[in-house]
Design an enzyme around this catalytic site. Structure first.
Site, short mmCIF file in Angstrom:
data_model
loop_
_atom_site.label_atom_id
_atom_site.label_comp_id
_atom_site.label_asym_id
_atom_site.label_seq_id
_atom_site.Cartn_x
_atom_site.Cartn_y
_atom_site.Cartn_z
CG ASP A 201 40.54 35.63 39.69
OD1 ASP A 201 40.75 34.40 39.73
OD2 ASP A 201 40.83 36.35 38.74
CG ASP B 105 40.23 39.70 35.87
OD1 ASP B 105 40.14 38.60 36.46
OD2 ASP B 105 41.10 39.94 35.02
CG ASP C 230 36.79 35.75 38.65
OD1 ASP C 230 37.10 34.69 39.22
OD2 ASP C 230 37.61 36.48 38.06
#
Length: 632
Positions: free
Chosen positions: A330, A529, A533
């Site tokens: 990410d 995080d 996600d």
């Protein structure tokens, strides 16, 4: 009196933890004296001592073997070793049988030590969270149990004390030792607004903290639960060995029966020799070393990781991490810090820059928006002589703010708020260049038009370039998945040197891409995080969460990097590689020793004492080899 009772209880608990090792040592001492007494002539006293050595040394393993057989309905290596020891005694080899029990008890004690070592890591963690807190009630301090604290309560934490719950610092400045959470020994600066975590140490300065999580829901408690659960989750290799064990033991017992009766007819051995060789075979063919090849190494690696801020939720994930061939990241909060900083300030030529920034500072400092915080931080750092002046600010949700300053109206916000066309044409369309660099642009407008453009960017975490280079050197393909615009994604991807990137990704888009990577590379990892996600973390072969991320990401992931430090990823992979290397060494060594001892026994060149030493010695060696992973 109470102190004495507490001391006795503590002593008893200490002895209880080492009961297997104590039993093995007592068994060894009894064997030594029994051997001394039987040197000249075997007698009743030496026989009694040998029997006691059998019972004391073999009780724990015999009990474990019988309970497992009753519970799971299959034979196991513990019963095989007990049969071998009893068989040795039956044919008059008391010493060899007793030594077999002693070394088997010693290897079992070493395995228990490994488990206790991991449990000790958890216990030491649990002891770090205080049971009491200083609650602020009507301006006075009141000592209360942490379980009674509610979200929103204010607590006082004095210098040198551990912080009892997760919270937000409201008043005071300090440094906090977060090594219990992150593994990082250097204290972290904390100021009003900073997050603080249970179990960490307030180094200097009395602080007031607002409770944000109940004591049972703190990050600290999550860490403890993760490590506890990791112990019970077995790796694929361990599961295979345990399934294989039952079949193997049956095969050994059948082979023992054949060895007892076939050689006298086929090879001309005496029945006594055949029985003796079948007992030796039962000892040397037992898979003790093979069974002990994996679990001690896995538990040692999990314990090592927990101590260094890398949490594995089980051996399966630790083992799989070694095999990953692609890693998807990410962007915001993972590859980048998730905190934008000001990179460019472009001011209209007829305006004094310092005066303009003074106005922007007093307007933006009243906003809690991340971009506003970044702008005020930049101005504080770069403009001297700032004055805090109260300004009446009007919020325009999602667009910006406006205020009156020195008799004129000032607007601060996005292009659509100040006039999109005018903003795009400002200073020879400089915004187009800034957008291509992946930057966000905030505009300032006065009565004459656009007065300034302020560009901000979410910067990469330190050492990202080195991380990508190391991953590529290991043959791992890197991908960045982000919900940001393609222009922003491209700029960060180029800076981070990832192999591939995808912008404007919704959570389902990330999942689809992870599925494609799974097909293309086989074993993949996803690092994130945020809540968005979580689906991708679950879809990947190994989901890795940043420790300071959301609770959903932490609960979904298979591995947690407690400090938001992606370089720990390389340490995690290397720990997995080292564990797998040690496991392979152990399996190869144990199988080689078993094969060599079986051949030596069949050729009648090895006696029972050497069979015991060779077999049990190899078991102890593989356990000690696995314990090497306990070292930092």
């Amino acid at each position: 009196m109470e102190a004495k009772m507490f001391h006795n209880t503590e002593l008893f608990q200490g002895l209880k933890q080492h009961v297997e090792m104590i039993a093995a040592i007592v068994s060894g001492v009894l064997i030594f004296f029994a051997w001394l007494l039987s040197i000249d002539d075997f007698n009743i006293i030496s026989t009694i001592l040998f029997i006691f050595a059998f019972v004391i040394g073999g009780f724990a393993k015999a009990k474990e073997g019988i309970e497992e057989t009753i519970r799971e309905g299959k034979l196991n290596v513990e019963l095989l070793m007990v049969f071998a020891a009893i068989g040795s005694a039956i044919i008059g080899h008391w010493l060899e049988g007793a030594i077999l029990i002693f070394i088997f008890a010693l290897s079992g004690a070493l395995e228990t030590y490994t488990m206790n070592k991991t449990n000790k890591e958890i216990s030491s963690l649990m002891e770090l969270q205080p049971e009491e807190a200083l609650l602020l009630v009507d301006g006075r301090e009141e000592k209360v149990h942490v379980s009674t604290l509610s979200i929103g309560d204010l607590i006082i934490v004095k210098p040198g004390d551990r912080i009892p719950v997760d919270g937000q610092l409201i008043n005071g400045h300090t440094t906090v030792d977060e090594s219990a959470i992150t593994g990082e020994s250097i204290p972290v600066e904390k100021e009003p607004g900073s997050e603080v975590y249970a179990g960490t140490v307030n180094v200097n300065g009395s602080i007031t903290v607002r409770v944000t999580k109940k004591a049972s829901e703190t990050l600290f408690q999550k860490i403890i639960e993760l490590v506890q659960n990791a112990q019970s989750e077995k790796s694929p290799s361990q599961q295979f060995i345990e399934k294989f064990e039952g079949t193997y033991v049956k095969g050994v017992l059948i082979a023992v029966a054949v060895l007892m009766f076939a050689p006298p007819f086929l090879l001309g051995w005496s029945f006594q020799e055949a029985f003796y060789r079948s007992m030796v075979f039962m000892v040397v063919a037992s898979p003790c070393a093979l069974v002990a090849s994996i679990m001690p190494a896995t538990l040692s690696a999990i314990s090592n990781g927990a101590r260094n801020g890398i949490l594995f939720k089980g051996g399966v994930h630790l083992e799989r991490l070694n095999k990953i061939r692609a890693v998807a990241f990410d962007k915001t909060g993972t590859l980048t810090k998730g905190e934008p900083i000001v990179t460019d300030v472009i001011v209209r030529p007829d305006i004094e820059k310092t005066e303009l920034l003074q106005a922007v500072y007093n307007i933006e400092r009243q906003s809690s928006h991340p971009l506003a915080k970044a702008i005020t931080a930049y101005i504080q750092e770069n403009v001297k002589g700032l004055k805090d002046e109260w300004v009446s600010v009007d919020e325009h949700s999602g667009f910006g703010v406006s205020a009156s300053w020195n008799g004129q109206k000032i607007f601060v916000g996005k292009a659509a708020f100040v006039g999109k066309e005018e903003a795009e044409q400002f200073q020879n369309s400089v915004s187009k260049k800034l957008y291509k660099q992946g930057k966000t642009v905030v505009y300032v407008k006065d009565e004459k038009g656009i007065a300034a453009s302020i560009a901000l960017k979410d910067v990469l975490r330190p050492d990202m370039k080195n991380l990508m280079d190391e991953l590529k050197s290991k043959g791992i393909y890197t991908v960045m998945l982000t919900g940001d615009t393609k222009a922003s994604a491209e700029a960060i991807a180029k800076e981070a040197s990832v192999d591939e990137f995808h912008g404007e990704c919704l959570p389902e888009s990330k999942v689809d891409r992870i599925k494609q990577l799974n097909k293309q590379f086989g074993v993949t990892a996803m690092i994130g995080d945020g809540i968005n996600d979580a689906p991708a973390l679950k879809t990947a072969s190994v989901g890795i969460a940043m420790g300071e991320g959301t609770d959903v990401a932490l609960e979904t992931a298979d591995v947690v990097l407690m400090k938001n430090d992606l370089t720990k990823l390389i340490k995690a992979i290397e720990l997995s590689q080292k564990m797998n290397k040690i496991v392979k060494q152990n399996i190869a060594f144990s199988l080689s020793v078993i094969a060599l001892l079986i051949c030596a026994n069949f050729l009648q060149v090895i006696d029972l004492p050497f069979g015991v030493i060779g077999h049990e010695g190899s078991t102890i060696l593989v356990i000690l080899n696995g314990l090497r992973l306990l070292r930092s």
